[in-house]
Design an enzyme around this catalytic site. Structure first.
Site, PDB file in Angstrom:
ATOM      1  N   TRP A 162       0.845  -1.192   0.000  1.00 56.04           N
ATOM      2  CA  TRP A 162       0.000   0.000   0.000  1.00 56.04           C
ATOM      3  C   TRP A 162       0.885   1.248   0.000  1.00 56.04           C
ATOM      4  O   TRP A 162       1.864   1.351   0.733  1.00 56.04           O
ATOM      5  CB  TRP A 162      -0.910  -0.003   1.241  1.00 56.04           C
ATOM      6  N   ASP A 170     -16.543  11.739  -1.908  1.00 55.35           N
ATOM      7  CA  ASP A 170     -15.939  10.473  -1.496  1.00 55.35           C
ATOM      8  C   ASP A 170     -16.691   9.865  -0.307  1.00 55.35           C
ATOM      9  O   ASP A 170     -17.862  10.174  -0.058  1.00 55.35           O
ATOM     10  CB  ASP A 170     -14.442  10.688  -1.197  1.00 55.35           C
ATOM     11  N   ASP A 171     -16.016   9.033   0.459  1.00 50.03           N
ATOM     12  CA  ASP A 171     -16.603   8.251   1.541  1.00 50.03           C
ATOM     13  C   ASP A 171     -17.260   9.149   2.601  1.00 50.03           C
ATOM     14  O   ASP A 171     -16.808  10.263   2.858  1.00 50.03           O
ATOM     15  CB  ASP A 171     -15.473   7.421   2.182  1.00 50.03           C
ATOM     16  N   ARG A 194      -9.501  -3.102   8.524  1.00 51.07           N
ATOM     17  CA  ARG A 194     -10.195  -1.804   8.461  1.00 51.07           C
ATOM     18  C   ARG A 194     -11.604  -1.902   9.067  1.00 51.07           C
ATOM     19  O   ARG A 194     -12.520  -1.203   8.638  1.00 51.07           O
ATOM     20  CB  ARG A 194     -10.269  -1.296   7.021  1.00 51.07           C
ATOM     21  N   LYS A 254     -16.510   6.260  -8.382  1.00 52.15           N
ATOM     22  CA  LYS A 254     -15.248   5.714  -7.879  1.00 52.15           C
ATOM     23  C   LYS A 254     -15.585   4.478  -7.059  1.00 52.15           C
ATOM     24  O   LYS A 254     -16.179   4.569  -5.999  1.00 52.15           O
ATOM     25  CB  LYS A 254     -14.507   6.735  -7.023  1.00 52.15           C
ATOM     26  N   ASP A 256     -14.425   1.545  -4.865  1.00 46.25           N
ATOM     27  CA  ASP A 256     -13.302   1.196  -4.001  1.00 46.25           C
ATOM     28  C   ASP A 256     -13.428  -0.243  -3.507  1.00 46.25           C
ATOM     29  O   ASP A 256     -14.512  -0.841  -3.518  1.00 46.25           O
ATOM     30  CB  ASP A 256     -13.238   2.169  -2.819  1.00 46.25           C
ATOM     31  N   MET A 257     -12.314  -0.795  -3.037  1.00 44.42           N
ATOM     32  CA  MET A 257     -12.265  -2.143  -2.448  1.00 44.42           C
ATOM     33  C   MET A 257     -11.085  -2.142  -1.483  1.00 44.42           C
ATOM     34  O   MET A 257      -9.942  -2.128  -1.904  1.00 44.42           O
ATOM     35  CB  MET A 257     -12.094  -3.199  -3.545  1.00 44.42           C
ATOM     36  N   ASN A 258     -11.363  -2.166  -0.184  1.00 44.93           N
ATOM     37  CA  ASN A 258     -10.341  -1.806   0.796  1.00 44.93           C
ATOM     38  C   ASN A 258      -9.804  -2.940   1.661  1.00 44.93           C
ATOM     39  O   ASN A 258      -9.150  -2.675   2.660  1.00 44.93           O
ATOM     40  CB  ASN A 258     -10.869  -0.686   1.702  1.00 44.93           C
ATOM     41  N   CYS A 261     -10.732   1.338  -7.769  1.00 44.31           N
ATOM     42  CA  CYS A 261      -9.820   1.689  -6.688  1.00 44.31           C
ATOM     43  C   CYS A 261      -9.806   0.521  -5.714  1.00 44.31           C
ATOM     44  O   CYS A 261     -10.821  -0.150  -5.534  1.00 44.31           O
ATOM     45  CB  CYS A 261     -10.286   2.973  -5.993  1.00 44.31           C
ATOM     46  N   ASP A 289      -2.971   5.487  -3.102  1.00 49.09           N
ATOM     47  CA  ASP A 289      -3.386   6.422  -2.059  1.00 49.09           C
ATOM     48  C   ASP A 289      -2.260   7.380  -1.677  1.00 49.09           C
ATOM     49  O   ASP A 289      -2.511   8.371  -0.976  1.00 49.09           O
ATOM     50  CB  ASP A 289      -3.833   5.654  -0.809  1.00 49.09           C
TER      51      ASP A 289
END
Length: 737
Positions: free
Chosen positions: A200, A367-368, A444, A477, A479-481, A527, A549
Site C-alpha cells: 500500500w 468520497d466516503d 479496516r 469511484k 473502491d475495495m479496501n 480503486c 493512495d
C-alpha cells in the site's frame, strides 16, 4: 492469412510483420513449441528446430526407439506425471484419485477476428481484419475431456493472446485443481525477470532479477490482484534497455488471485506459467460443464522495454477499455477525500465545489462518508442510503446543485464490503465470507461480502442502481479496501468451496456489467486502497484506476513510472494534493505536484479554499494547460527517459502519433550544490523536423535529431526557481511550420 497450418509437417505458424510463433504436433500427438520471437520467413517445415535426445534418468513417453522425453522438450500446454517433472499448466483430479492426463490433438480451426470469452474480460477487435485466431482441439480419451487452446495474433501489433477451456464430456465428473491460462517454453535462460512489486502507498515498483535454475515467481493469494504484485512479468535479455534489445512481456487480464511463475530447468530451458493461482482453487466439472481460463496477453519487443510498454498501452487503451470514455478526453476532477475525509455537510461540500468551478474543474467527486451513519470507517458499509444529517437534500439534491454550477457530479462507493455495525450485517450476517465457528479476521473493521452468491450481488445492485437512477451522477469511484480471509461461502457445498475465490471475481465482473450496461455514460474509476486492483481485468470495466493512495509527487514518480510498464497514461488516476502531504508530511512545490499528475487522468485532492491567491492562480494555469494537452497526454506515445529507481532524476515524454507535438517532464529528487551539468536526450521525435522547445517562458528551436542525439541542457537555475528539492520542469515541443 497470418496463421498457417502445414499439413505435411503438422506445424502452425502464427506471424505478422514483427513476430513469429511456431507450434508443432509431436509424435505423441501433443503440442510442442518450436519458436517464439522476431518474425522469420515461413517454410514448409521447421522440424529441424525440434530438440530431443535420450538422457540418463529420463522417462520416455513413447516406446523405444522414440527419443521423445518430455522433461527436455519445449511444450505448449504441458501436464505432469508422464515424463515431464517440471511444473504443469494444468492438473485434473479424477474419481479414482489419478491426476494423470494425456490430451492429444484431434483438430483445429483458423478464423478471422477474435471471439469473446465471457463472462471474463479480454481484449477484442472491432473489425475481423484486425486479428486472426487459432483454436486447437485436444482430447483425453480416458476421461472424455475436451481441451481447447485459444490463440489470437493481432495484425498490426506484436501481440499474441492465449487462454484455455476445459469441457467435460464423460459420464464421470472431474475436478480441475490447476488451470493456467498459458505456458511457454523458451530454449535458454539468458534472461532477467522484471516485475512490479510493492505494498500500500508504494505500488508497482520496478524489480529486476537474473534468472537462475529453479523457480522464481510473483503471485497473489489475496482474492485480488493486489498491491504486493501486479499480474505482469517480463523477461528481458541482460543487454536489453528501455529502447534496445529483446523483451517478452506477459500480462494477465484478471483481477483475482494469480500466479506468474518462471521455472528454469537444469538444462537451462525456461518455462513461463501464468494464470489463476492453484492455491484454494478446485473446479469440479460434471457432464456438459466447462471452465474458461482468463486471457494472457503476450508482447514481444526487439526494441527494448519501452516498445513493449507502448504496445500494451495502445492495445489496452483501444482494445481493452470499452464504451463512451475509451477515446474521450477525461474530465479534470476534484475529490473531497483529503479535503474533508468524512467530516462534511452539504454546505461545506458546496463551498469546496464552488471554488473548484472557479478554477476550471469539470467534475466534483464526493468520497466516503455520505451514507448510513458513516462518521468513521467502523460502520455503515453496505447501507447504501443517504445520511440526511449531512446531506438533507440527498445525493439527488446535491448532484443537481453541483450540475447547476456547471460541473458534473461523481460519487464514491465500496459495494463489496460491509461493517458488522451496519443494517446490512444485522439483517444478513451470513452474507460475509467467513468460516462457521472460526474467528472472522478484521481489516479496516470491515468484512468482504460473498459476491460468489448471485443473491448478494443482486441485493447490492438494487441499492447502488437506485441511488444512481434518482441522481445526476456522471462518475463512480468504486473502491475495495481489504483482501479476502477465511475464504468460505455459507451457501456453497463442501465440494464447491474451491470455486469461491474465482466466483467472487465473476460476481464483481457481473455487478460492473449490470451497472455499465444500464448507465453507459458514467465514467467508472476502480480503486482498491489505491492501486490494489490495478489490472487489465478492471480496465475492461473501468477505463481508469486510482493509482495509489500515496499522493506525494515525489513518491508518485516511482509508482507512475512502474505502472507505465503495462498501463496507458489514460488509465492512471493522478491528483494534486495538499502539503504537507497527508501520507509523508513532505513539502513539494505545487508546480511539481501538477507536473507529475499531468501524466495521467488529472485532478485535485484538496480544499482549494485553503490555498493562497498565488497558488490559486497556479491551479488555474495547471487546469488550462491540462485541458489544452490532455488528448496528447492520454493518447500519445509514452517514452521513459530516466528511471527514478536508478538515480536522483526522473524524466519521460509523451509524443503525438504524427510527432508534431510532445511534452517532456524532468524531475529531480534532491537539489545538489555546485553540481555538474545536466543534459536530457529526448526520444520519439522526427529527426528531420524543426521543433520549437518551450519551458518556463523561454523558447528555442532545434531539429529532432539534435534533441534526440545531443539533448537539451537542463539549467539548474531553472530547477532552483521551481523549488530546489523535488523541483521539476516541463518542456513543450511543437513542430515549426
Amino acid at each position: 492469412m497470418p496463421i498457417l497450418y502445414h499439413e505435411q509437417s503438422k506445424e502452425f505458424h502464427l506471424y505478422n510483420k514483427e513476430i513469429s510463433y511456431i507450434i508443432e504436433i509431436m509424435e505423441d500427438n501433443q503440442l510442442g513449441n518450436l519458436y517464439y520471437g522476431k518474425k522469420v520467413i515461413d517454410r514448409d517445415s521447421f522440424a529441424h528446430l525440434h530438440e530431443e535426445m535420450k538422457r540418463s534418468q529420463a522417462a520416455s513417453h513413447l516406446p523405444e526407439p522414440s527419443k521423445l522425453y518430455l522433461q527436455y522438450t519445449k511444450q505448449e500446454y504441458p501436464s505432469y506425471g508422464t515424463g515431464d517433472y517440471r511444473y504443469p499448466a494444468f492438473e485434473i483430479k479424477q474419481n479414482n484419485g489419478s491426476r494423470i492426463s494425456h490430451f492429444e490433438y484431434i483438430g483445429h480451426n483458423i478464423y478471422k477476428g477474435k471471439k469473446k470469452i465471457e463472462p471474463l474480460p479480454a481484449v477484442y477487435v472491432e473489425e475481423e481484419g484486425e486479428a486472426d485466431s487459432l483454436e486447437i482441439e485436444l482430447f483425453d480419451e480416458l476421461t472424455n475431456t475436451r481441451l481447447l487452446l485459444f490463440y489470437t495474433i493481432y495484425a498490426e501489433l506484436p501481440v499474441i493472446t492465449r487462454s484455455a477451456k476445459f469441457i467435460q464430456e464423460g459420464t464421470e465428473s472431474i475436478c480441475l485443481t490447476n488451470a493456467m491460462s498459458a505456458s511457454i517454453d523458451l530454449p535458454d535462460m539468458d534472461f532477467e525477470m522484471l516485475h512490479l512489486a510493492g505494498a500500500w502507498a508504494r505500488e508497482r515498483y520496478v524489480k529486476l532479477r537474473k534468472l537462475e535454475q529453479g523457480v522464481q515467481s510473483v503471485y497473489s493469494m489475496r482474492g485480488a490482484s493486489s498491491t504486493e504484485h501486479n499480474p505482469f512479468l517480463a523477461l528481458k535479455r541482460p543487454e536489453a534497455t528501455e529502447h534496445t534489445g529483446e523483451v517478452y512481456g506477459f500480462s494477465l487480464v484478471y483481477s483475482g488471485s494469480f500466479l506468474a511463475q518462471v521455472e528454469v530447468c537444469t538444462h537451462d530451458m525456461t518455462r513461463v506459467l501464468f494464470g489463476i493461482h492453484p492455491n484454494n482453487f478446485e473446479w469440479p466439472l460434471n457432464t456438459g460443464e466447462s471452465f474458461q481460463t482468463p486471457e494472457v496477453v503476450m508482447v514481444y519487443s526487439d526494441q527494448g522495454l519501452n516498445k513493449m510498454s507502448q504496445t500494451y498501452h495502445k492495445l489496452y487503451r483501444t482494445r481493452l477499455v470499452r464504451g463512451k470514455w475509451r477515446d474521450k478526453a477525461r474530465p479534470v476532477l476534484l475529490n473531497n477525500w483529503e479535503a474533508t475525509y468524512m467530516d462534511f455537510n452539504e454546505e461545506s461540500i458546496l463551498k469546496i465545489a464552488e471554488k473548484a468551478k472557479s478554477v476550471g474543474v469539470e467534475l466534483f467527486v464526493l468520497d466516503d462518508g455520505w451514507f448510513g451513519t458513516r462518521d468513521d470507517d467502523k460502520q455503515s458499509l453496505g447501507d447504501w442510503f443517504v445520511d440526511k444529517r449531512k446531506l438533507p437534500n440527498g445525493i439527488s439534491g446535491l448532484s443537481e446543485k453541483i450540475e447547476a454550477m456547471g460541473m458534473k457530479f461523481g460519487l464514491w462507493i465500496e459495494p463489496e464490503m460491509t461493517n458488522k455495525n451496519s443494517d446490512l450485517y444485522r439483517n444478513h450476517p451470513d452474507y460475509i465470507i467467513s468460516v462457521p465457528g472460526r474467528f472472522e479476521s478484521l481489516s479496516r473493521t470491515q468484512h468482504v461480502l460473498d459476491f460468489s452468491r448471485k443473491e448478494i450481488v443482486d441485493y447490492i445492485h438494487s441499492m447502488i442502481a437506485g441511488i444512481i437512477r434518482e441522481s445526476k451522477i456522471s462518475y463512480i469511484k468504486w473502491d475495495m479496501n481489504r483482501y479476502i480471509t477465511e475464504c468460505y461461502s455459507r451457501a456453497a457445498l463442501p465440494e464447491e468451496q474451491g470455486m469461491v475465490m474465482h466466483k467472487y471475481i465473476l460476481g464483481v465482473y457481473d455487478l460492473y456489467t449490470r451497472l455499465i450496461t444500464e448507465f453507459p455514460d458514467i465514467l467508472f474509476e476502480s480503486c482498491a486502497s489505491g492501486g490494489g486492483r490495478f489490472d487489465p481485468g478492471m480496465l475492461y470495466f473501468a477505463p481508469q484506476t486510482w493509482c495509489s493512495d500515496d499522493t506525494d509527487a515525489n513518491e508518485r514518480l516511482k509508482i507512475q513510472y512502474g505502472t507505465s510498464m503495462v498501463y496507458p497514461l489514460s488509465s492512471i488516476g493522478a491528483h494534486v494534493s495538499a502539503v504537507p502531504n497527508h501520507q509523508l508530511g513532505r513539502l513539494t512545490p505545487i508546480q511539481s505536484r501538477a507536473n507529475v499528475a499531468f501524466f495521467g487522468a488529472f485532478g485535485y485532492e484538496l480544499d482549494l479554499n485553503k490555498l493562497t491567491e498565488e497558488e490559486i492562480e497556479a491551479v488555474k494555469e495547471q487546469v488550462r494547460y491540462y485541458k489544452e494537452n490532455r488528448s496528447l497526454i492520454q493518447q500519445g506515445n509514452f517514452y521513459r527517459l530516466k528511471s527514478p529507481f536508478e538515480g536522483n532524476d526522473t524524466a519521460w515524454i509523451v509524443v503525438s502519433d504524427d510527432k508534431s507535438k510532445a511534452i517532456a517532464g524532468y524531475y529531480q529528487r534532491l537539489n545538489k550544490v555546485n553540481a555538474s551539468w545536466l543534459r536530457l536526450q529526448i526520444k520519439g521525435l522526427d529527426e528531420s523536423t524543426l521543433y520549437q522547445v518551450s519551458s518556463l517562458g523561454k523558447t528555442m528551436e532545434a531539429y529532432g535529431d539534435e534533441l534526440m542525439n545531443i539533448g537539451i541542457i537542463i539549467n539548474r537555475k531553472d530547477l532552483n526557481r521551481t523549488g530546489g528539492d523535488f523541483a521539476s520542469l516541463l518542456f513543450d515541443f511543437v513542430k515549426v511550420k
